[in-house]
Scaffold this motif. Structure first.
Motif, PDB file in Angstrom:
ATOM      1  N   SER A 120     -22.793 -49.357 -65.403  1.00 52.58           N
ATOM      2  CA  SER A 120     -21.859 -48.284 -65.855  1.00 52.58           C
ATOM      3  C   SER A 120     -22.639 -48.304 -67.604  1.00 52.58           C
ATOM      4  O   SER A 120     -23.157 -49.355 -68.141  1.00 52.58           O
ATOM      5  CB  SER A 120     -20.735 -49.323 -66.174  1.00 52.58           C
ATOM      6  OG  SER A 120     -19.535 -48.502 -66.844  1.00 52.58           O
ATOM      7  N   PRO A 121     -22.551 -47.032 -67.934  1.00 57.05           N
ATOM      8  CA  PRO A 121     -21.915 -45.812 -67.377  1.00 57.05           C
ATOM      9  C   PRO A 121     -22.948 -45.214 -66.269  1.00 57.05           C
ATOM     10  O   PRO A 121     -23.956 -45.700 -66.328  1.00 57.05           O
ATOM     11  CB  PRO A 121     -21.867 -44.678 -68.326  1.00 57.05           C
ATOM     12  CG  PRO A 121     -22.833 -45.373 -69.397  1.00 57.05           C
ATOM     13  CD  PRO A 121     -22.802 -46.628 -69.444  1.00 57.05           C
ATOM     14  N   ASP A 122     -22.437 -44.568 -65.157  1.00 63.88           N
ATOM     15  CA  ASP A 122     -23.164 -44.005 -64.168  1.00 63.88           C
ATOM     16  C   ASP A 122     -22.941 -42.856 -63.796  1.00 63.88           C
ATOM     17  O   ASP A 122     -22.107 -42.489 -63.107  1.00 63.88           O
ATOM     18  CB  ASP A 122     -22.889 -44.907 -62.839  1.00 63.88           C
ATOM     19  CG  ASP A 122     -23.377 -44.524 -61.625  1.00 63.88           C
ATOM     20  OD1 ASP A 122     -24.765 -43.848 -61.810  1.00 63.88           O
ATOM     21  OD2 ASP A 122     -23.192 -44.677 -60.518  1.00 63.88           O
ATOM     22  N   TRP A 123     -23.546 -41.767 -64.802  1.00 62.77           N
ATOM     23  CA  TRP A 123     -23.218 -40.375 -64.762  1.00 62.77           C
ATOM     24  C   TRP A 123     -24.226 -39.791 -63.662  1.00 62.77           C
ATOM     25  O   TRP A 123     -25.281 -39.849 -63.404  1.00 62.77           O
ATOM     26  CB  TRP A 123     -23.725 -39.725 -65.884  1.00 62.77           C
ATOM     27  CG  TRP A 123     -23.043 -40.337 -67.229  1.00 62.77           C
ATOM     28  CD1 TRP A 123     -22.930 -41.174 -68.192  1.00 62.77           C
ATOM     29  CD2 TRP A 123     -21.605 -39.499 -67.404  1.00 62.77           C
ATOM     30  NE1 TRP A 123     -22.034 -41.115 -69.105  1.00 62.77           N
ATOM     31  CE2 TRP A 123     -21.180 -40.312 -68.533  1.00 62.77           C
ATOM     32  CE3 TRP A 123     -20.718 -38.742 -66.971  1.00 62.77           C
ATOM     33  CZ2 TRP A 123     -20.100 -39.957 -69.140  1.00 62.77           C
ATOM     34  CZ3 TRP A 123     -19.622 -38.291 -67.621  1.00 62.77           C
ATOM     35  CH2 TRP A 123     -19.097 -38.897 -68.517  1.00 62.77           C
ATOM     36  N   ILE A 124     -23.419 -39.115 -62.681  1.00 59.87           N
ATOM     37  CA  ILE A 124     -24.296 -38.592 -61.515  1.00 59.87           C
ATOM     38  C   ILE A 124     -23.610 -36.873 -61.205  1.00 59.87           C
ATOM     39  O   ILE A 124     -22.287 -36.815 -61.555  1.00 59.87           O
ATOM     40  CB  ILE A 124     -23.950 -39.145 -60.180  1.00 59.87           C
ATOM     41  CG1 ILE A 124     -22.513 -39.611 -59.965  1.00 59.87           C
ATOM     42  CG2 ILE A 124     -24.827 -40.313 -59.876  1.00 59.87           C
ATOM     43  CD1 ILE A 124     -22.081 -40.398 -58.590  1.00 59.87           C
ATOM     44  N   ILE A 125     -24.256 -36.076 -60.865  1.00 57.70           N
ATOM     45  CA  ILE A 125     -23.832 -34.682 -60.658  1.00 57.70           C
ATOM     46  C   ILE A 125     -23.022 -34.751 -59.337  1.00 57.70           C
ATOM     47  O   ILE A 125     -23.595 -35.034 -58.136  1.00 57.70           O
ATOM     48  CB  ILE A 125     -24.769 -33.671 -60.356  1.00 57.70           C
ATOM     49  CG1 ILE A 125     -25.636 -33.332 -61.925  1.00 57.70           C
ATOM     50  CG2 ILE A 125     -24.503 -32.249 -60.125  1.00 57.70           C
ATOM     51  CD1 ILE A 125     -26.891 -32.343 -61.937  1.00 57.70           C
ATOM     52  N   ARG A 126     -21.788 -34.443 -59.302  1.00 57.19           N
ATOM     53  CA  ARG A 126     -20.923 -34.257 -58.045  1.00 57.19           C
ATOM     54  C   ARG A 126     -20.022 -33.021 -58.109  1.00 57.19           C
ATOM     55  O   ARG A 126     -19.282 -32.728 -57.086  1.00 57.19           O
ATOM     56  CB  ARG A 126     -20.115 -35.563 -57.899  1.00 57.19           C
ATOM     57  CG  ARG A 126     -20.699 -36.888 -57.662  1.00 57.19           C
ATOM     58  CD  ARG A 126     -21.505 -36.725 -56.437  1.00 57.19           C
ATOM     59  NE  ARG A 126     -21.970 -38.140 -55.862  1.00 57.19           N
ATOM     60  CZ  ARG A 126     -21.058 -39.174 -55.370  1.00 57.19           C
ATOM     61  NH1 ARG A 126     -20.087 -38.906 -55.230  1.00 57.19           N
ATOM     62  NH2 ARG A 126     -21.766 -40.043 -55.150  1.00 57.19           N
ATOM     63  N   PHE A 127     -19.844 -32.247 -59.258  1.00 59.66           N
ATOM     64  CA  PHE A 127     -19.339 -31.082 -59.143  1.00 59.66           C
ATOM     65  C   PHE A 127     -19.814 -29.834 -59.600  1.00 59.66           C
ATOM     66  O   PHE A 127     -20.399 -29.860 -60.489  1.00 59.66           O
ATOM     67  CB  PHE A 127     -18.000 -31.280 -60.056  1.00 59.66           C
ATOM     68  CG  PHE A 127     -17.040 -30.344 -59.710  1.00 59.66           C
ATOM     69  CD1 PHE A 127     -16.255 -30.054 -58.675  1.00 59.66           C
ATOM     70  CD2 PHE A 127     -16.464 -29.672 -61.047  1.00 59.66           C
ATOM     71  CE1 PHE A 127     -15.165 -29.133 -58.552  1.00 59.66           C
ATOM     72  CE2 PHE A 127     -15.643 -28.628 -61.083  1.00 59.66           C
ATOM     73  CZ  PHE A 127     -14.872 -28.044 -59.833  1.00 59.66           C
ATOM     74  N   TYR A 128     -20.075 -28.927 -58.554  1.00 61.91           N
ATOM     75  CA  TYR A 128     -21.090 -28.040 -58.851  1.00 61.91           C
ATOM     76  C   TYR A 128     -20.832 -26.614 -58.140  1.00 61.91           C
ATOM     77  O   TYR A 128     -20.025 -26.690 -57.154  1.00 61.91           O
ATOM     78  CB  TYR A 128     -22.535 -28.372 -58.401  1.00 61.91           C
ATOM     79  CG  TYR A 128     -22.716 -28.653 -57.263  1.00 61.91           C
ATOM     80  CD1 TYR A 128     -23.048 -27.769 -56.068  1.00 61.91           C
ATOM     81  CD2 TYR A 128     -22.547 -30.173 -56.724  1.00 61.91           C
ATOM     82  CE1 TYR A 128     -23.461 -28.150 -54.764  1.00 61.91           C
ATOM     83  CE2 TYR A 128     -22.689 -30.423 -55.132  1.00 61.91           C
ATOM     84  CZ  TYR A 128     -23.182 -29.446 -54.413  1.00 61.91           C
ATOM     85  OH  TYR A 128     -22.943 -30.057 -53.160  1.00 61.91           O
TER      86      TYR A 128
END
Length: 248
Positions: A120-128
């Motif tokens: 954490s934090p764990d930034w991942i692309i999930r909305f596109y």
């Protein structure tokens, strides 16, 4: 979503999105529990895809069945928080279809949310945007491809809640497949050795427990660092053993 034997988590995940998304697409890879029945109680768009092609290509198959402008990629053990829901609905209404969005994932392991340890934090692309891009072909640890000229932004308000490991047996079951896929993807392309396995393993422990402040997560931080060290050793040794087998 792509799923297999996720009956224990799937309902909670779907409950967090069913009231506000336009469609739910689920691709199963041969579940032997109630996963498919649970999925069908939420959506008619439930498909089976066998044999297993790897995580990246399976996500591509799921996306191929979608019709919406935007894609929210989820795992069955994830829940969309109310704040994240509001953010995504606002973005879907206001943003141009040229931007991929990073979501902050807040993960739980063995019953405790992990605030450090590199989790954490764990930034991942999930909305596109669906027509802009898709996942790559990687067998494991797949990622969204970001086209030239596309933008990447963070969703600041709201988190994706991730209940990653229920217990140690769940951890072993889950990581075994990941480790094999990691070695499959690198066999013949990446060299390994006993020394490399040891260096990477201890490096993983030092990074998670000390550099990433895993000790602040208490006993759970130590356990995760130790398990991470063990998993890292196993995958590099597996790669080395495959090399030895191919040379003999």
């Amino acid at each position: 979503m792509i799923v297999k034997n996720e009956a224990a988590h799937l309902k909670m995940c779907l409950d967090s999105v069913v009231e506000w998304v336009d469609e739910i697409v689920i691709v199963d890879s041969g579940s032997e529990d109630e996963t498919v029945n649970i999925a069908k109680s939420y959506t008619q768009s439930v498909y089976t895809s066998l044999p297993w092609p790897g995580f990246g290509k399976q996500r591509q198959i799921a996306q191929s069945h979608m019709t919406t402008d935007w894609v929210l990629a989820l795992d069955a053990d994830e829940v969309v928080s109310e704040e994240l829901k509001k953010s995504l609905l606002r973005l879907a209404d206001t943003e141009a279809l040229d931007t991929c969005f990073l979501v902050n994932r807040f993960s739980k392991a063995f019953g405790k949310y992990i605030k450090h340890s590199g989790w954490s934090p764990d930034w991942i692309i999930r909305f596109y945007p669906r027509n802009l891009t898709q996942y790559n072909d990687d067998l494991v640890h797949e990622k969204i491809l970001v086209p030239d000229g596309a933008h990447v932004k963070k969703v600041i308000e709201g988190v994706l809640l991730h209940d990653t490991y229920d217990n140690l047996h769940h951890y072993i079951s889950k990581t075994t497949g990941y480790l094999k896929a990691w070695s499959d993807q690198r066999e013949g392309k990446k060299k390994s050795s006993l020394m490399k396995a040891l260096i990477h393993a201890w490096g993983c422990f030092i990074k998670m427990y000390f550099i990433k402040l895993g000790f602040l997560d208490g006993k759970h931080g130590f356990i995760l660092a130790w398990l991470g060290m063990h998993s890292t050793f196993v995958k590099y040794i597996d790669l080395w053993l495959r090399e030895q087998r191919n040379e003999n």
